[in-house]
Design an enzyme around this catalytic site. Structure first.
Site, PDB file in Angstrom:
ATOM      1  N   SER A  80       1.128  -1.330   0.556  1.00  0.00           N
ATOM      2  CA  SER A  80       0.014  -0.227   0.120  1.00  0.00           C
ATOM      3  C   SER A  80       1.417   1.063   0.054  1.00  0.00           C
ATOM      4  CB  SER A  80      -0.832  -0.102   1.220  1.00  0.00           C
ATOM      5  OG  SER A  80      -2.308  -1.232   0.869  1.00  0.00           O
TER       6      SER A  80
ATOM      7  N   GLY B 122      -4.328  -2.095  -0.695  1.00  0.00           N
ATOM      8  CA  GLY B 122      -3.299  -1.517  -2.699  1.00  0.00           C
ATOM      9  C   GLY B 122      -3.220   0.242  -1.678  1.00  0.00           C
TER      10      GLY B 122
ATOM     11  N   GLY C 106      -2.278   3.640  -4.630  1.00  0.00           N
ATOM     12  CA  GLY C 106      -3.446   4.423  -5.921  1.00  0.00           C
ATOM     13  C   GLY C 106      -4.638   5.120  -5.389  1.00  0.00           C
TER      14      GLY C 106
ATOM     15  N   CYS D 228      -9.891  -1.922   3.356  1.00  0.00           N
ATOM     16  CA  CYS D 228      -9.192  -0.836   2.595  1.00  0.00           C
ATOM     17  C   CYS D 228      -9.704  -0.647   1.118  1.00  0.00           C
ATOM     18  CB  CYS D 228      -7.344  -1.233   2.764  1.00  0.00           C
ATOM     19  SG  CYS D 228      -6.495   0.306   3.107  1.00  0.00           S
ATOM     20  N   MET D 229      -7.933  -0.363   0.434  1.00  0.00           N
ATOM     21  CA  MET D 229      -8.240  -0.701  -0.976  1.00  0.00           C
ATOM     22  C   MET D 229      -9.832  -1.141  -1.743  1.00  0.00           C
ATOM     23  SD  MET D 229      -8.536   0.978  -4.282  1.00  0.00           S
ATOM     24  CE  MET D 229      -6.268   2.001  -4.043  1.00  0.00           C
TER      25      MET D 229
ATOM     26  N   GLN E 167     -13.106   0.823  -1.187  1.00  0.00           N
ATOM     27  CA  GLN E 167     -13.098   1.892  -1.642  1.00  0.00           C
ATOM     28  C   GLN E 167     -13.468   1.277  -2.976  1.00  0.00           C
ATOM     29  OE1 GLN E 167      -9.640   3.612  -1.733  1.00  0.00           O
ATOM     30  NE2 GLN E 167      -9.841   3.994   0.669  1.00  0.00           N
TER      31      GLN E 167
ATOM     32  N   PHE F 283      -7.078   7.552   0.160  1.00  0.00           N
ATOM     33  CA  PHE F 283      -8.418   8.095  -0.194  1.00  0.00           C
ATOM     34  C   PHE F 283      -9.699   7.629   1.290  1.00  0.00           C
ATOM     35  CE2 PHE F 283      -5.656   8.336  -3.312  1.00  0.00           C
ATOM     36  CZ  PHE F 283      -5.971   9.424  -4.793  1.00  0.00           C
TER      37      PHE F 283
ATOM     38  N   HIS G 216      -7.382  -2.035   9.081  1.00  0.00           N
ATOM     39  CA  HIS G 216      -6.607  -3.217   8.491  1.00  0.00           C
ATOM     40  C   HIS G 216      -6.972  -4.283  10.058  1.00  0.00           C
ATOM     41  CE1 HIS G 216      -4.135  -2.869   4.551  1.00  0.00           C
ATOM     42  NE2 HIS G 216      -4.194  -1.213   5.509  1.00  0.00           N
TER      43      HIS G 216
ATOM     44  N   GLU H 118      -6.192  -6.790  10.085  1.00  0.00           N
ATOM     45  CA  GLU H 118      -4.983  -8.074  10.169  1.00  0.00           C
ATOM     46  C   GLU H 118      -4.497  -7.451  11.174  1.00  0.00           C
ATOM     47  OE1 GLU H 118      -3.438  -5.889   7.670  1.00  0.00           O
ATOM     48  OE2 GLU H 118      -5.767  -6.067   7.755  1.00  0.00           O
TER      49      GLU H 118
END
Length: 413
Positions: free
Chosen positions: A83, A276, A278, A304-305, A308, A347, A387, A389
């Site tokens: 990430s 991830g 970006g 997370c990513m 989104q 983001f 997260h 984990e």
């Protein structure tokens, strides 16, 4: 008189021994300093702000988004977390490297961040699990680093002005040259980094969490032992895969650009979208794939990513945070229920775009009230912005993996 003489001899011997030991320590420090081979380095930010410090001897000039993380521990997990791809990471903890580097705590197969910035770099770590020092790791992996600067001042500047691109170099100390290179560095907004970090070929994951690191009761669910759980790799952390493997089943990791047909060919009973780097809105191919998968009513869990991407597939919008959420003590929850969570993202899902009455917000980030969790009312879909984990961080929310597997069980009945 004899006693006094013996005492003087002991004191004298102690002084000699102490002087020898002190001399050896000085020699070791000098030898270590020579081995470190410090070299001046510079950080130039997009707004023209300059910070100077030291680096190790290998040459580098790199650019990327400059961000800060507030975690006191977990530097090894952070620098190997995909990430952080294309990001220069500032550690607000005043010193890193105190426990060295070991073979077990990496979150991917290699270092993922573009560079490291820290106040102090520990040269003399001590830990029973370490097999090399952080400076040795930095030299061997050739990780760009800047240390010996005022990271508090740098962090305060980014909190005020926002995360921005920066150029880090020990090859040239001329800010004007680095500013020219910085102008060629793309903005994180609109940047698809998932395509750069995702795997090229599928693989099966078989490693469980070691018993000494298990903090909750996780048992193999017998009716899924021979069934497939598919993970779409947007930059997945190893500890996510370990948590999944702990419950049994075959954990299959696929590239993020896998087609719907490829995913369904594994006949998955559950699907996880990983973390991830970006801009999530730039990962259009995965958003389209996910919309097709919703129709199959496969249990889906996003982290997370992944959270989104699920939100975008459901019709919501995302936006770039001013300086992001990166740390291991972010409070999330609703009403009187609060969990302390590990977070790493720039983001977030826009709360103003929450127009789908089939979706509930389950958690908010209680620092700024951005959306931190979603669940679909009629489809087996849920996601969290943080997260569960950990690695590093608290284990308040690792029960979400149990929820995921209970959802799978219900879907199979």
């Amino acid at each position: 008189k004899k006693k006094k003489k013996k005492k003087n001899i002991k004191v004298k011997n102690f002084r000699i021994t102490f002087k020898k030991g002190y001399a050896l320590l000085i020699i070791y420090i000098i030898a270590r300093s020579i081995n470190m081979k410090q070299k001046p380095a510079i950080l130039v930010l997009a707004d023209g702000t300059i910070f100077r410090g030291w680096s190790l001897s290998f040459p580098f000039t790199i650019s990327g988004e400059v961000v800060f993380t507030t975690g006191i521990t977990g530097y090894q997990e952070i620098i190997t977390d995909p990430s952080y791809s294309s990001q220069i990471v500032i550690f607000t903890s005043p010193e890193i490297g105190n426990t060295g580097i070991n073979d077990k705590d990496n979150e991917s197969f290699s270092v993922s961040c573009a560079g490291i910035i820290t106040r102090n770099l520990c040269e003399y770590p001590n830990n029973w699990r370490m097999n090399r020092t952080l400076p040795d790791c930095i030299k061997q992996e050739k990780i760009p680093i800047l240390y010996g600067l005022d990271t508090r001042k740098l962090t305060q500047h980014l909190r005020s002005a926002g995360a921005m691109n920066g150029c880090l170099s020990n090859q040239t100390l001329n800010p004007e040259i680095l500013q020219q290179q910085l102008q060629k560095t793309p903005s994180m907004v609109g940047l698809d980094l998932v395509s750069q970090v995702t795997i090229s070929k599928p693989y099966e994951w078989n490693e469980n969490i070691l018993p000494q690191w298990q903090f909750s009761n996780t048992q193999n669910i017998t009716n899924i032992n021979s069934r497939n759980i598919v993970v779409l790799d947007c930059g997945v952390k190893y500890n996510i895969l370990r948590h999944l493997a702990n419950f049994g089943g075959n954990v299959i990791v696929l590239p993020a650009n896998s087609s719907v047909e490829k995913i369904l060919s594994y006949n998955p009973i559950g699907l996880l979208l990983s973390n991830g780097p970006g801009d999530p809105s730039a990962v259009t191919y995965l958003i389209q794939t996910l919309r097709s998968l919703f129709e199959k009513k496969i249990p889906i869990f996003g982290i997370c990513m992944g959270h989104q991407i699920i939100a975008l597939a459901l019709g919501y919008k995302t936006f770039k945070l001013k300086f992001g959420h990166r740390g291991i003590n972010h409070p999330t929850g609703v009403f009187q229920k609060v969990d302390i969570t590990s977070q790493n993202h720039g983001f977030a899902v826009s709360s103003q775009s929450l127009i789908n009455n089939q979706v509930l917000v389950t958690h908010y980030n209680l620092n700024d009230y951005t959306v931190a969790g979603l669940v679909h009312k009629s489809l087996p879909i849920f996601s969290v912005q943080y997260h569960p984990e950990a690695s590093p961080g608290p284990h308040d929310t690792n029960s979400f993996f149990q929820i995921f597997y209970k959802m799978i069980q219900l879907n199979l009945t």
